[in-house]
Design an enzyme around this catalytic site. Structure first.
Site, PDB file in Angstrom:
ATOM      1  CG  HIS A  44       0.593   1.887   6.878  1.00 59.67           C
ATOM      2  ND1 HIS A  44       0.134   1.967   8.163  1.00 59.67           N
ATOM      3  CD2 HIS A  44      -0.219   2.699   6.137  1.00 59.67           C
ATOM      4  CE1 HIS A  44      -0.911   2.775   8.211  1.00 59.67           C
ATOM      5  NE2 HIS A  44      -1.152   3.240   6.987  1.00 59.67           N
TER       6      HIS A  44
ATOM      7  CD  GLU B 167       1.333  -2.614   6.170  1.00 55.49           C
ATOM      8  OE1 GLU B 167       2.426  -2.233   6.637  1.00 55.49           O
ATOM      9  OE2 GLU B 167       0.260  -2.534   6.811  1.00 55.49           O
TER      10      GLU B 167
HETATM   11 ZN   LIG Z   1       0.839   0.892   9.862  1.00 56.31          ZN
END
Ligand SMILES: [Zn+2]
Length: 282
Positions: A78, A140
């Site tokens: 992500h 992330e």
């Molecule tokens: Zn995301």
């Protein structure tokens, strides 16, 4: 056989985070496709993706798909948002040693490969971590709303580094071996990127640290210079360019062709070479 499920975050009607004219769903897909490409350099891996284009996928679809396939590990890249900078990753709270070791490996390798600000290894109750039946990690990769991170994420070479970091971590965690066919040909040289060490290069190219030391006398083994070229295999001849020399003269002198010298050394269309530069000539 290691079955690796790659789940690029968001997609289709869900763009994920948006900022600095970037869309999370596009970046996660780019990273995931590169992870797949790099993993295919290794033996005994199977790869499945939750999406390979801009499809809409529910969270339930993603974990059901991975569970039905019997994945050994679930990796979901992500991009972050909300006012921060750098990289962090998540596993489910209270997971066992196996998952923590995978998180360690991926975390360390992504930081090494990207030079991202390190926000740490974290735990969180997220659907894809909770409902997947195998070790799962959600990464992330920088903040889309941070101009510094966004500028990096706009570069394809940086996306490559992010993907390579994930793959290097998976390789370490599962002790994957490079395919024989991916061994470089005679005289291959590697351009050092951030995070490279003699050990990581020996793993990448199926050689040993000692061989690399022998092929590169005088290098600083503790701090490889980024952008420098390392000899990975022997069998080639190198020439240090002197004033006035041309590629065509060198080709004649060493019995090779201009085309070969051009491709061995990644020369531009003008065959630009520099005094003092070490060129492979045979
Ligand atoms: Zn995301």
């Amino acid at each position: 056989m290691v079955k690796i499920y790659i789940d690029p975050g968001h997609g289709g009607t869900d763009p994920g985070a948006v900022g600095n004219s970037l869309y999370e769903k596009i970046l996660t897909l780019k990273i995931a496709l590169k992870i797949k490409e790099y993993l295919e350099e290794y033996e005994d891996v199977q790869i499945k993706m939750s999406r390979t284009g801009d499809q809409t996928r529910s969270l339930t679809y993603r974990t059901d798909d991975a569970n039905a396939w019997g994945a050994d590990v679930y990796v979901s890249p992500h991009i972050n948002a909300g006012g921060g900078v750098g990289y962090e990753d998540f596993v489910y709270p209270g997971v066992g040693q196996t998952t923590l070791a995978i998180q360690d490996a991926i975390h360390n390798e992504v930081i090494k490969a990207t030079g991202f600000n390190d926000r740490g290894q974290k735990q969180k109750n997220l659907h894809v971590l909770r409902e997947s039946h195998m070790p799962a990690i959600l990464t992330e990769n920088g903040f889309i709303d941070n101009s510094g991170d966004a500028a990096k994420l706009k570069q394809d070479s940086f996306i490559d580094d992010v993907a390579r970091g994930h793959v290097n971590g998976i390789v370490k965690a599962f002790n994957l071996r490079k395919k024989e066919t991916s061994k470089p040909s005679k005289g291959y040289r590697h351009t050092v990127v951030k995070g490279d060490t003699l050990w990581s290069l020996s793993q990448k190219y199926g050689t040993t640290v000692n061989n690399l030391k022998k092929l590169n006398p005088g290098i600083n083994v503790d701090a490889l210079q980024i952008g420098s070229k390392l000899n990975i295999t022997s069998g080639a001849t190198y020439h240090t360019v002197k004033k006035g020399e041309t590629v065509s003269e060198l080709a004649k002198k060493y019995g090779s062709t201009i085309k070969q010298i051009k491709s061995w050394n990644d020369l531009d269309k003008n065959y630009t070479i520099y005094v003092g530069e070490s060129l492979r000539v045979k």
